[in-house]
Motif scaffolding. Structure first.
Motif: not given
Length: 458
Positions: A235, A239, A253, A255, A270, A274
C-alpha cells in the motif's frame, strides 16, 4: 536512449528497448500518442536517457494536436499503467500479447510518439489542460458500443474514454485480462473512426503508475538483480482516519476514488484524500449506532467550488444472527452547497467487529457493490471506487479488522463442481442400490437328479 519514434516500422519495440535500460521512480507513467495525419512530431527530436517529461515539456509536445487540420482528439485514460506492464506482462502472457491492438496501431499510424516517462502531475491534470486549450466539444464515452458514437467533424471533438481499471491488488491473470480488454476497446474505437474516414489523434496514458508482482524467472531475464526475490505489492499510502476524543472511529481506504459529473468533468479525489490529505473531515460524526464520514473538498475541478461526500453508516442488532452488523446505508454528494445527490447502497454490510472490503464499488451495473441513484440529481454523477475498505465501528489500534468481502464464497466454478459431484454421487448411489436388489434362485436344476417340475397355474 530515450527517443521519439515517428512513423517508425515498430515504434512500440523502440519504446520497449528503452524500458529495459531505464529505471524510473513510481512517479512516472508512460504515454503513447499517435495520429492519422503525417508529420505530427519531429522524428529527429531526442531526449537523453532517463529523462522524465515535465508538464511544461508535455505542453510543447502536444502542440501539434491543437494545430492539426482535423482537431479530433481521443484520450484513453487508465487508472494505473507502468513501463513494466509492456515488458513483464507481454513476457509472462506467452503467445497472447495483451497490447496487440496498440502495437499494431502504432506500427501502422503515419505519425506516432512514445514517451516512456511522463510526470504523474502532468497526467493528472491532462484532462483539465486539454479542456482549457481549445473550444472542444467534450464527450465522455461511457457506452463502448462504438456504432452508436456520433462525431460532429465540423467542430473540435475531445472524446474521453475511461478504461477498465487495472487494480493493483489483482493477480497476474486478472491484470492480463483487464489490459487485454482495454486493448480491445482501443482497437474497436479507433478502427470505427478510421472506417468512417475521420482523422484524429490519440493519447493513451494513466493517472499513476501500477506496481505489479513479478516471477523471479522473468525478472532475471529482464534485468540483473543481486537478489531474485518476489516484489510484493504494498500500500503506497495509509488509510484515511477520523478521530475523536476516544480514538479512531472511522477508517477509509481506496486505491482509486473518482467521480464523473454530468459525463464531462472527471474528478480524481485519490491524491487529495489519501496522499496530500487536502480534505476536511471535521463534519464527520461518530456515535454508538450512527456514523457519518464527511469528506469536503475545495475546488476539486473546474466550475466546482466545493464538494462534499458523505458516507452514512449504521450499527444494528439482528436477532437472526444474534449479533450487531454495520451497514453503509447511503452515499450523498453535495456540490457547491445546494446540489444534493443521494445514492442508496447495496451489498455493503459486515459484522460490526469487521471491516468491509470490495474490489469495485460504483454506479455501474457491472460492479459487485452498487451505488443506486435515489434522486434525479444523482443521475448526473458516476462514481468509481476500487479496492474500497471501510470500517465504522470497533476499531482497535488504528487498524482495519478482519475484512468481510463483497465477493461471495461460492463462485460459479464451485457451484459447477458441487452440482457435477452431486449428479455423479446420485448415479453411483442408484447403481449400488440396483446391485443390492439383485437376488438368486433358491433352487437349482441338478442334471443327475430328476428334473424340476414347476407347476403352472392360471
Amino acid at each position: 536512449m530515450t527517443q521519439l519514434c515517428a512513423a517508425a516500422p515498430a515504434p512500440l519495440l523502440c519504446a520497449l528497448a528503452l524500458l529495459f535500460q531505464t529505471s524510473l521512480s513510481v512517479d512516472h507513467v508512460p504515454m503513447l500518442l499517435w495520429s492519422t495525419q503525417r508529420s505530427q512530431w519531429n522524428p529527429d527530436t531526442a531526449l537523453h536517457e532517463g529523462h522524465v517529461v515535465s508538464a511544461q515539456e508535455l505542453t510543447v509536445l502536444l502542440q501539434p494536436v491543437f494545430t492539426q487540420n482535423s482537431r479530433n482528439l481521443i484520450l484513453f485514460l487508465q487508472d494505473t499503467l507502468s513501463i513494466d506492464d509492456f515488458t513483464y506482462l507481454s513476457e509472462s502472457s506467452g503467445n497472447k500479447n495483451p497490447f496487440q491492438n496498440v502495437q499494431e496501431i502504432l506500427q501502422s499510424s503515419p505519425s506516432s510518439l512514445v514517451l516512456p516517462a511522463v510526470d504523474c502531475k502532468a497526467t493528472r491534470d491532462l484532462l483539465s489542460f486539454l479542456q482549457a486549450s481549445g473550444d472542444w466539444k467534450l464527450t465522455n464515452v461511457t457506452d463502448l458500443n462504438v456504432s452508436h458514437l456520433e462525431v460532429n467533424t465540423s467542430k473540435p471533438n475531445l472524446l474521453v474514454v475511461q478504461l477498465q481499471p487495472l487494480v493493483s491488488g489483482l493477480n497476474e491473470i486478472s491484470a492480463l485480462e483487464a489490459i487485454a480488454e482495454n486493448d480491445k476497446i482501443i482497437g474497436r474505437l479507433t478502427m470505427d473512426l478510421q472506417e468512417r474516414g475521420i482523422h484524429f489523434s490519440v493519447i493513451y496514458t494513466a493517472v499513476r503508475p501500477s506496481r505489479i508482482s513479478r516471477r523471479t524467472d522473468v525478472v532475471w531475464e529482464l534485468r540483473r538483480q543481486l537478489m531474485a526475490t518476489e516484489e510484493e505489492d504494498s500500500v503506497s499510502y495509509p488509510p484515511l482516519n477520523v478521530t475523536t476524543g476516544n480514538g479512531t472511529c472511522i477508517l477509509f481506504y481506496a486505491s482509486n476514488f473518482s467521480l464523473n459529473a454530468n459525463s464531462s468533468v472527471l474528478i480524481d479525489l485519490t491524491n487529495a484524500t489519501f496522499v496530500t490529505r487536502n480534505v476536511d473531515t471535521s463534519s464527520s460524526t461518530c456515535s454508538d449506532f450512527n456514523r457519518t464520514l464527511s469528506l469536503k473538498y475545495t475546488e476539486p475541478a473546474n466550475k466546482i467550488s466545493s464538494l462534499e461526500i458523505r458516507f452514512l453508516m449504521t450499527n444494528k442488532f439482528y436477532g437472526g444472527s444474534a449479533r450487531n452488523w454495520f451497514t453503509l446505508d447511503s452515499v450523498e454528494i453535495i456540490q457547491d452547497g445546494d446540489k444534493f445527490a443521494k445514492f442508496n447502497v447495496s451489498v455493503i454490510s459486515a459484522p460490526a467487529e469487521y471491516s468491509f472490503h470490495c474490489q469495485l464499488v460504483g454506479t455501474s451495473n457491472l460492479y459487485p457493490a452498487r451505488l443506486i441513484p435515489s434522486n434525479n440529481e444523482a443521475k448526473n454523477w458516476d462514481v468509481f471506487i476500487s479496492r474500497l475498505q471501510i470500517q465504522g465501528f470497533n476499531i482497535e489500534n488504528n487498524q482495519f479488522s478482519y475484512a468481510s468481502d463483497c465477493t461471495g464464497f461460492f463462485s460459479p466454478g464451485i457451484w459447477m463442481g458441487l452440482v457435477t459431484s452431486i449428479i455423479l454421487l446420485w448415479i453411483l448411489t442408484y447403481g449400488i442400490h440396483m446391485i443390492m436388489q439383485l437376488t438368486t434362485n433358491s433352487r437349482f436344476d441338478d442334471p443327475k437328479g430328476p428334473a424340476l417340475s414347476v407347476p403352472q397355474t392360471e
